[in-house]
Motif scaffolding. Sequence first.
Motif, PDB file in Angstrom:
ATOM      1  N   MET A 170      48.013  45.861 -32.335  1.00  0.00           N
ATOM      2  CA  MET A 170      47.706  44.907 -31.301  1.00  0.00           C
ATOM      3  C   MET A 170      47.989  43.506 -31.823  1.00  0.00           C
ATOM      4  N   VAL A 171      48.717  42.744 -31.043  1.00  0.00           N
ATOM      5  CA  VAL A 171      49.046  41.371 -31.411  1.00  0.00           C
ATOM      6  C   VAL A 171      47.970  40.455 -30.854  1.00  0.00           C
ATOM      7  N   ARG A 172      47.439  39.603 -31.708  1.00  0.00           N
ATOM      8  CA  ARG A 172      46.421  38.660 -31.274  1.00  0.00           C
ATOM      9  C   ARG A 172      47.084  37.320 -30.986  1.00  0.00           C
ATOM     10  N   LEU A 173      46.812  36.787 -29.804  1.00  0.00           N
ATOM     11  CA  LEU A 173      47.384  35.505 -29.422  1.00  0.00           C
ATOM     12  C   LEU A 173      46.737  34.381 -30.217  1.00  0.00           C
ATOM     13  N   PRO A 174      47.472  33.331 -30.505  1.00  0.00           N
ATOM     14  CA  PRO A 174      46.890  32.189 -31.216  1.00  0.00           C
ATOM     15  C   PRO A 174      45.772  31.558 -30.375  1.00  0.00           C
ATOM     16  N   LEU A 175      44.785  31.016 -31.061  1.00  0.00           N
ATOM     17  CA  LEU A 175      43.689  30.361 -30.362  1.00  0.00           C
ATOM     18  C   LEU A 175      44.148  29.034 -29.783  1.00  0.00           C
ATOM     19  N   THR A 176      43.592  28.701 -28.651  1.00  0.00           N
ATOM     20  CA  THR A 176      43.887  27.407 -28.051  1.00  0.00           C
ATOM     21  C   THR A 176      43.064  26.345 -28.778  1.00  0.00           C
ATOM     22  N   PRO A 177      43.467  25.091 -28.687  1.00  0.00           N
ATOM     23  CA  PRO A 177      42.650  24.024 -29.285  1.00  0.00           C
ATOM     24  C   PRO A 177      41.218  24.030 -28.753  1.00  0.00           C
ATOM     25  N   ALA A 178      41.035  24.352 -27.483  1.00  0.00           N
ATOM     26  CA  ALA A 178      39.680  24.399 -26.907  1.00  0.00           C
ATOM     27  C   ALA A 178      38.858  25.512 -27.554  1.00  0.00           C
ATOM     28  N   GLU A 179      39.474  26.661 -27.812  1.00  0.00           N
ATOM     29  CA  GLU A 179      38.756  27.760 -28.469  1.00  0.00           C
ATOM     30  C   GLU A 179      38.380  27.394 -29.900  1.00  0.00           C
ATOM     31  N   VAL A 180      39.277  26.731 -30.594  1.00  0.00           N
ATOM     32  CA  VAL A 180      38.997  26.298 -31.964  1.00  0.00           C
ATOM     33  C   VAL A 180      37.831  25.309 -31.966  1.00  0.00           C
ATOM     34  N   GLU A 181      37.866  24.352 -31.049  1.00  0.00           N
ATOM     35  CA  GLU A 181      36.803  23.351 -30.951  1.00  0.00           C
ATOM     36  C   GLU A 181      35.464  24.005 -30.614  1.00  0.00           C
ATOM     37  N   ARG A 182      35.480  24.950 -29.691  1.00  0.00           N
ATOM     38  CA  ARG A 182      34.255  25.655 -29.308  1.00  0.00           C
ATOM     39  C   ARG A 182      33.706  26.433 -30.504  1.00  0.00           C
ATOM     40  N   GLY A 183      34.575  27.049 -31.281  1.00  0.00           N
ATOM     41  CA  GLY A 183      34.146  27.768 -32.479  1.00  0.00           C
ATOM     42  C   GLY A 183      33.517  26.841 -33.509  1.00  0.00           C
ATOM     43  N   GLN A 184      34.061  25.644 -33.635  1.00  0.00           N
ATOM     44  CA  GLN A 184      33.492  24.669 -34.567  1.00  0.00           C
ATOM     45  C   GLN A 184      32.118  24.205 -34.098  1.00  0.00           C
TER      46      GLN A 184
END
Length: 100
Positions: A1-15
């Motif tokens: 399964m290929v995982r799509l790159p995270l969006t900047p919004a997802e990265v920010e939410r994770g932080q």
Amino acid sequence: MVRLPLTPAEVERGQRLGALLRRARGERSMLDTALAARVSPETLRKIETGRVATPAFPTIAAIADVLGLSLDAVWAEISQPKPGTRATDSGHHAQEQLAS
């Protein structure tokens, strides 16, 4: 399964999620918190540092429970609007809950 790159919004939410969990953990050790939540200390470390920006819901639910955070408060904190936009009343209320 290929995982799509995270969006900047997802990265920010994770932080934001990681910062929230670190604040809520306070002086409690990462090891004690992870064991009580039944996750590995490495998983908790990766979430807290933002390296896992989209952790599984059951993982977050378990950690939040151990730290005494409601899932509503967690969601309100991590879904805050970007600076310069108007915060909703529910987001403000959740921040008050986290501060108490």
